[in-house]
Write an enzyme that holds these catalytic residues in place. Sequence first.
Site, short mmCIF file in Angstrom:
data_model
loop_
_atom_site.label_atom_id
_atom_site.label_comp_id
_atom_site.label_asym_id
_atom_site.label_seq_id
_atom_site.Cartn_x
_atom_site.Cartn_y
_atom_site.Cartn_z
N THR A 93 0.90 -1.09 0.11
CA THR A 93 -0.32 0.11 0.07
C THR A 93 0.96 1.10 -0.10
OG1 THR A 93 -1.97 -0.87 1.37
CG2 THR A 93 -2.20 1.40 1.27
N LYS A 168 -7.96 1.96 -3.42
CA LYS A 168 -7.54 0.61 -1.40
C LYS A 168 -7.94 1.85 -1.02
CE LYS A 168 -5.07 -1.19 1.42
NZ LYS A 168 -5.91 -1.36 2.12
N LYS A 243 -1.75 5.21 8.57
CA LYS A 243 -0.87 5.36 7.43
C LYS A 243 -1.98 5.49 6.12
CE LYS A 243 1.62 2.23 4.16
NZ LYS A 243 2.54 1.26 3.84
P1 NAD Z 1 5.90 -6.47 7.55
O1 NAD Z 1 6.15 -5.18 7.79
O2 NAD Z 1 5.29 -6.71 8.45
O3 NAD Z 1 6.42 -6.58 6.30
C1 NAD Z 1 7.27 -6.25 5.44
C2 NAD Z 1 8.78 -6.87 5.12
O4 NAD Z 1 9.36 -5.91 4.25
C3 NAD Z 1 9.62 -6.82 6.58
O5 NAD Z 1 9.85 -8.36 6.49
C4 NAD Z 1 10.94 -5.81 5.57
O6 NAD Z 1 11.94 -6.99 6.55
C5 NAD Z 1 10.53 -6.39 4.57
N1 NAD Z 1 11.81 -5.01 3.78
C6 NAD Z 1 11.80 -3.70 3.95
N2 NAD Z 1 12.47 -2.98 2.97
C7 NAD Z 1 13.02 -4.63 3.00
C8 NAD Z 1 14.10 -3.67 1.36
N3 NAD Z 1 14.59 -2.97 0.47
N4 NAD Z 1 13.84 -5.12 0.94
C9 NAD Z 1 13.49 -6.62 1.09
N5 NAD Z 1 12.45 -6.27 2.22
C10 NAD Z 1 11.73 -5.81 2.26
O7 NAD Z 1 4.31 -5.61 6.82
P2 NAD Z 1 3.04 -5.90 6.45
O8 NAD Z 1 2.86 -5.62 7.92
O9 NAD Z 1 3.52 -7.16 5.51
O10 NAD Z 1 2.66 -4.89 4.99
C11 NAD Z 1 2.84 -4.93 3.90
C12 NAD Z 1 2.84 -4.09 3.09
O11 NAD Z 1 0.77 -4.35 2.99
C13 NAD Z 1 2.53 -2.84 3.74
O12 NAD Z 1 2.31 -1.69 2.22
C14 NAD Z 1 1.42 -2.32 4.10
O13 NAD Z 1 0.44 -1.30 4.40
C15 NAD Z 1 0.18 -3.06 3.55
N6 NAD Z 1 -0.97 -4.09 4.95
C16 NAD Z 1 -0.82 -4.35 5.29
C17 NAD Z 1 -1.91 -5.42 5.47
C18 NAD Z 1 -1.49 -5.75 7.34
O14 NAD Z 1 -2.77 -6.05 7.92
N7 NAD Z 1 -0.92 -5.70 7.60
C19 NAD Z 1 -3.47 -5.02 5.46
C20 NAD Z 1 -3.09 -4.33 4.10
C21 NAD Z 1 -2.29 -4.66 3.09
#
Ligand code: NAD
Length: 289
Positions: A93, A168, A243
């Site tokens: 997102t 979204k 966010k």
């Molecule tokens: P998270 O922080 O658990 O996972 C993100 C991952 O990205 C981490 O494991 C981190 O180590 C990795 N990362 C960061 N920088 C990196 C890089 N340069 N190279 C490789 N890996 C890297 O976050 P999440 O909850 O999985 O959310 C991910 C996305 O999904 C976000 O944009 C969030 O807004 C969206 N989202 C989350 C949810 C939810 O309920 N958690 C729901 C809908 C959308």
Amino acid sequence: MKIAFIGLGNMGGGMAANLVKAGHDVHAFDLSPEALARAKDNGCTTYTSVREAVQSADAVVSMLPNGAIVNSVYAADVIGHAPTSALLLDCSTIDVGTARKVADAASAAGYAMVDAPVSGGIAAANGGTLTFMVGGSPEAFARAEPILSAMGKAVIHAGASGAGQAAKICNNMILGATMIATCEAFALAEKLGLDLQTFFDISSKASGQSWSMTSYCPVPGVGPASPADNGYQGGFAAALMLKDLKLALEAAQGVGAKVPMGTRAEELYAAFTANGNGGSDFSAIIKTL
Ligand code: NAD
């Protein structure tokens, strides 16, 4: 297909595992060694850099924290390093402007790219029941659809590049506002002496009905099972709602749209998360009312 997967966190971990279950050869990378170890246990082949993971990929899927990271990962390590025949899918997102900018850079280098953010939380990511909102050309959508279907229950073409992110944030702006409205109505109902189950039975069948009321009721013991029944843990973190509301306000400012309810919802979630509640489910905002 050989699919590179970048970002194996709360959401990406389960999504990559579902691509493996669907028979794809998943080449995974994350900065976190713990996330990589989990991906390996789930059947992914793991790599120590984005560049290695995307080499010879048929598609690249990313699930990263924010627009700045998405931009830097694609600019530095995906564009010019994955084969130009690879379809690029960013499921994070992020803001509409960055989504369009990255897609334009990809297109200029000869790639097809879609923005494909998701609705549904960690349970839906693990269960393969996400909803994907996709921005990109009809041709890119047609290529993305079977890949995304392995991770979700619905894949909808929202329009041109950036349209997935636009859908979204508009959707989540409704969600933030209706959750607060639902919470304050329950709080008022209680003070007026109504039994909360009775109020739910009435309002869930009357015009106060919404997803926040009937699918995610913020009152413990009322309505279907929801994070309220689990001490407001799990579900969709208040910090992530904040966010998304910030992204919605930024987008509204960019096009001169009036969003008074979205603005107030952002203020209330900013105050709530500033008090150390960022990790709680977003329905926990009822505690402040
Ligand atoms: P998270 O922080 O658990 O996972 C993100 C991952 O990205 C981490 O494991 C981190 O180590 C990795 N990362 C960061 N920088 C990196 C890089 N340069 N190279 C490789 N890996 C890297 O976050 P999440 O909850 O999985 O959310 C991910 C996305 O999904 C976000 O944009 C969030 O807004 C969206 N989202 C989350 C949810 C939810 O309920 N958690 C729901 C809908 C959308």
